[in-house]
Scaffold this motif. Structure first.
Motif, PDB file in Angstrom:
ATOM      1  N   GLU A 119      11.018  -5.513  10.011  1.00 50.82           N
ATOM      2  CA  GLU A 119      11.793  -6.080  11.114  1.00 50.82           C
ATOM      3  C   GLU A 119      11.354  -5.453  12.428  1.00 50.82           C
ATOM      4  OE1 GLU A 119      14.068  -8.575  10.970  1.00 50.82           O
ATOM      5  OE2 GLU A 119      13.593  -8.749   8.840  1.00 50.82           O
ATOM      6  N   GLY A 120      11.316  -6.242  13.473  1.00 49.84           N
ATOM      7  CA  GLY A 120      11.005  -5.699  14.784  1.00 49.84           C
ATOM      8  C   GLY A 120       9.523  -5.544  15.018  1.00 49.84           C
ATOM      9  N   ASP A 121       9.193  -4.439  15.629  1.00 43.03           N
ATOM     10  CA  ASP A 121       7.814  -4.193  16.045  1.00 43.03           C
ATOM     11  C   ASP A 121       6.884  -3.924  14.870  1.00 43.03           C
ATOM     12  OD1 ASP A 121       8.583  -4.413  18.683  1.00 43.03           O
ATOM     13  OD2 ASP A 121       9.000  -2.274  18.869  1.00 43.03           O
ATOM     14  N   ALA A 122       5.647  -4.208  15.122  1.00 40.44           N
ATOM     15  CA  ALA A 122       4.588  -3.862  14.174  1.00 40.44           C
ATOM     16  C   ALA A 122       4.461  -2.343  14.125  1.00 40.44           C
ATOM     17  CB  ALA A 122       3.278  -4.493  14.622  1.00 40.44           C
ATOM     18  N   PRO A 123       3.842  -1.810  13.080  1.00 40.25           N
ATOM     19  CA  PRO A 123       3.646  -0.359  13.019  1.00 40.25           C
ATOM     20  C   PRO A 123       2.882   0.128  14.249  1.00 40.25           C
ATOM     21  CG  PRO A 123       2.851  -1.419  11.011  1.00 40.25           C
ATOM     22  CD  PRO A 123       3.228  -2.502  11.965  1.00 40.25           C
ATOM     23  N   SER A 124       3.239   1.284  14.698  1.00 42.48           N
ATOM     24  CA  SER A 124       2.549   1.848  15.858  1.00 42.48           C
ATOM     25  C   SER A 124       1.171   2.345  15.441  1.00 42.48           C
ATOM     26  CB  SER A 124       3.355   3.007  16.437  1.00 42.48           C
ATOM     27  OG  SER A 124       3.370   4.094  15.517  1.00 42.48           O
ATOM     28  N   GLY A 125       0.337   2.513  16.429  1.00 44.15           N
ATOM     29  CA  GLY A 125      -0.985   3.064  16.171  1.00 44.15           C
ATOM     30  C   GLY A 125      -0.898   4.440  15.548  1.00 44.15           C
ATOM     31  N   SER A 126       0.108   5.217  15.967  1.00 40.22           N
ATOM     32  CA  SER A 126       0.246   6.562  15.414  1.00 40.22           C
ATOM     33  C   SER A 126       0.646   6.516  13.938  1.00 40.22           C
ATOM     34  CB  SER A 126       1.240   7.400  16.225  1.00 40.22           C
ATOM     35  OG  SER A 126       2.516   6.820  16.201  1.00 40.22           O
ATOM     36  N   GLU A 127       1.467   5.528  13.559  1.00 39.42           N
ATOM     37  CA  GLU A 127       1.826   5.389  12.134  1.00 39.42           C
ATOM     38  C   GLU A 127       0.591   5.037  11.305  1.00 39.42           C
ATOM     39  OE1 GLU A 127       6.010   3.510  11.214  1.00 39.42           O
ATOM     40  OE2 GLU A 127       5.108   2.496  12.936  1.00 39.42           O
ATOM     41  N   LEU A 128      -0.188   4.102  11.814  1.00 41.04           N
ATOM     42  CA  LEU A 128      -1.393   3.696  11.093  1.00 41.04           C
ATOM     43  C   LEU A 128      -2.398   4.842  11.011  1.00 41.04           C
ATOM     44  CD1 LEU A 128      -1.817   0.138  12.648  1.00 41.04           C
ATOM     45  CD2 LEU A 128      -1.031   0.679  10.334  1.00 41.04           C
ATOM     46  N   CYS A 129      -2.568   5.545  12.120  1.00 41.24           N
ATOM     47  CA  CYS A 129      -3.495   6.686  12.136  1.00 41.24           C
ATOM     48  C   CYS A 129      -3.027   7.789  11.196  1.00 41.24           C
ATOM     49  CB  CYS A 129      -3.646   7.238  13.546  1.00 41.24           C
ATOM     50  SG  CYS A 129      -4.637   6.167  14.604  1.00 41.24           S
ATOM     51  N   ALA A 130      -1.716   8.030  11.155  1.00 43.32           N
ATOM     52  CA  ALA A 130      -1.188   9.070  10.275  1.00 43.32           C
ATOM     53  C   ALA A 130      -1.443   8.733   8.816  1.00 43.32           C
ATOM     54  CB  ALA A 130       0.308   9.267  10.529  1.00 43.32           C
ATOM     55  N   ALA A 131      -1.241   7.475   8.432  1.00 49.07           N
ATOM     56  CA  ALA A 131      -1.493   7.066   7.047  1.00 49.07           C
ATOM     57  C   ALA A 131      -2.973   7.183   6.721  1.00 49.07           C
ATOM     58  CB  ALA A 131      -0.997   5.648   6.810  1.00 49.07           C
ATOM     59  N   ALA A 132      -3.813   6.795   7.669  1.00 43.49           N
ATOM     60  CA  ALA A 132      -5.267   6.893   7.450  1.00 43.49           C
ATOM     61  C   ALA A 132      -5.706   8.349   7.386  1.00 43.49           C
ATOM     62  CB  ALA A 132      -6.016   6.156   8.547  1.00 43.49           C
ATOM     63  N   ALA A 133      -5.184   9.168   8.290  1.00 41.24           N
ATOM     64  CA  ALA A 133      -5.564  10.587   8.321  1.00 41.24           C
ATOM     65  C   ALA A 133      -5.082  11.330   7.091  1.00 41.24           C
ATOM     66  CB  ALA A 133      -5.017  11.256   9.584  1.00 41.24           C
ATOM     67  N   ALA A 134      -3.952  10.906   6.553  1.00 42.39           N
ATOM     68  CA  ALA A 134      -3.403  11.545   5.358  1.00 42.39           C
ATOM     69  C   ALA A 134      -4.115  11.078   4.096  1.00 42.39           C
ATOM     70  CB  ALA A 134      -1.910  11.258   5.249  1.00 42.39           C
ATOM     71  N   ASP A 135      -5.113  10.207   4.280  1.00 43.50           N
ATOM     72  CA  ASP A 135      -5.838   9.653   3.145  1.00 43.50           C
ATOM     73  C   ASP A 135      -4.856   9.028   2.160  1.00 43.50           C
ATOM     74  OD1 ASP A 135      -8.074   8.913   1.741  1.00 43.50           O
ATOM     75  OD2 ASP A 135      -8.239  10.812   0.657  1.00 43.50           O
ATOM     76  N   ALA A 136      -3.979   8.182   2.706  1.00 43.34           N
ATOM     77  CA  ALA A 136      -2.934   7.523   1.927  1.00 43.34           C
ATOM     78  C   ALA A 136      -3.135   6.010   1.988  1.00 43.34           C
ATOM     79  CB  ALA A 136      -1.573   7.916   2.463  1.00 43.34           C
ATOM     80  N   PRO A 137      -4.102   5.487   1.222  1.00 41.88           N
ATOM     81  CA  PRO A 137      -4.411   4.058   1.321  1.00 41.88           C
ATOM     82  C   PRO A 137      -3.240   3.149   0.949  1.00 41.88           C
ATOM     83  CG  PRO A 137      -5.704   5.104  -0.421  1.00 41.88           C
ATOM     84  CD  PRO A 137      -4.982   6.179   0.295  1.00 41.88           C
ATOM     85  N   LEU A 138      -2.412   3.566   0.011  1.00 41.24           N
ATOM     86  CA  LEU A 138      -1.276   2.728  -0.371  1.00 41.24           C
ATOM     87  C   LEU A 138      -0.254   2.662   0.770  1.00 41.24           C
ATOM     88  CD1 LEU A 138      -0.307   0.969  -2.686  1.00 41.24           C
ATOM     89  CD2 LEU A 138       0.921   2.931  -3.584  1.00 41.24           C
ATOM     90  N   ALA A 139      -0.026   3.780   1.447  1.00 34.89           N
ATOM     91  CA  ALA A 139       0.890   3.789   2.593  1.00 34.89           C
ATOM     92  C   ALA A 139       0.326   2.934   3.726  1.00 34.89           C
ATOM     93  CB  ALA A 139       1.116   5.224   3.069  1.00 34.89           C
ATOM     94  N   LEU A 140      -0.970   2.997   3.936  1.00 38.64           N
ATOM     95  CA  LEU A 140      -1.605   2.192   4.968  1.00 38.64           C
ATOM     96  C   LEU A 140      -1.490   0.707   4.623  1.00 38.64           C
ATOM     97  CD1 LEU A 140      -3.210   2.222   7.598  1.00 38.64           C
ATOM     98  CD2 LEU A 140      -5.287   2.506   6.233  1.00 38.64           C
ATOM     99  N   LEU A 141      -1.731   0.359   3.373  1.00 39.94           N
ATOM    100  CA  LEU A 141      -1.594  -1.026   2.931  1.00 39.94           C
ATOM    101  C   LEU A 141      -0.156  -1.498   3.120  1.00 39.94           C
ATOM    102  CD1 LEU A 141      -2.832  -3.548   1.647  1.00 39.94           C
ATOM    103  CD2 LEU A 141      -2.335  -2.547  -0.591  1.00 39.94           C
ATOM    104  N   ARG A 142       0.812  -0.664   2.788  1.00 39.85           N
ATOM    105  CA  ARG A 142       2.227  -1.014   2.969  1.00 39.85           C
ATOM    106  C   ARG A 142       2.516  -1.354   4.435  1.00 39.85           C
ATOM    107  NH1 ARG A 142       4.391   3.107   0.793  1.00 39.85           N
ATOM    108  NH2 ARG A 142       5.018   2.155  -1.153  1.00 39.85           N
TER     109      ARG A 142
END
Length: 155
Positions: A119-142
């Protein structure tokens, strides 16, 4: 090779699309990492690579990066099926016809009808970067699925 690619994933014994547990699914649907049987694989191939791409976990060669990603995507099927399907579109079974399977697969992957949207806004760039930096592909896909990834079908 199959065990090495899939690691200790728990979702490897039945087809992610038709549920056939006698088929030993050996086809990975990219970019999701779901595993499907040969029958459902044929349907994915007919959809086109802009919707999904399938690769054999037994026959195809995998780059080290892709091989490392596949075990980490266990659970992607639950993201694609977060919402219950309507009674007018029941999940297929191993006995379902090709047209019934195709209808389901299109709804699941092309239309993404069962993905829970954010709901609402798309994920922020920082959320996407955090998932990518954490090497969390499932979280990034979510995050990408919930936002309706604008560069992907159904988004």
């Amino acid at each position: 090779a199959r065990a090495l690619l899939l690691g200790s994933r728990a979702d490897t014994s039945a087809c992610a699309d038709c549920g056939d547990d006698s088929a030993d699914p050996t086809w990975a649907v990219l970019p999701y990492g779901t595993l499907v049987c040969i029958e459902c694989c044929g349907i994915h191939r007919s959809l086109g690579v802009h919707i999904s791409k399938v690769r054999s976990v037994a026959l195809d060669s995998w780059s080290p990066a892709m091989a490392a990603l596949l075990p980490a995507l266990g659970g992607a099927n639950e993201l694609l099926l977060a919402l219950p399907p309507p009674s007018s579109l029941p999940p297929p079974t191993a006995a379902s016809s090709r047209s019934e399977r195709e209808r389901w697969i299109r709804a699941k992957y092309e239309e993404r009808r069962f993905v829970e949207r954010r709901e609402g806004d798309a994920p922020s760039g920082s959320e996407l970067c955090a998932a990518a930096a954490a090497d969390a592909p499932l979280a990034l896909l979510r995050l990408l699925l919930a936002a309706g990834d604008v560069d992907a079908p159904g988004g």
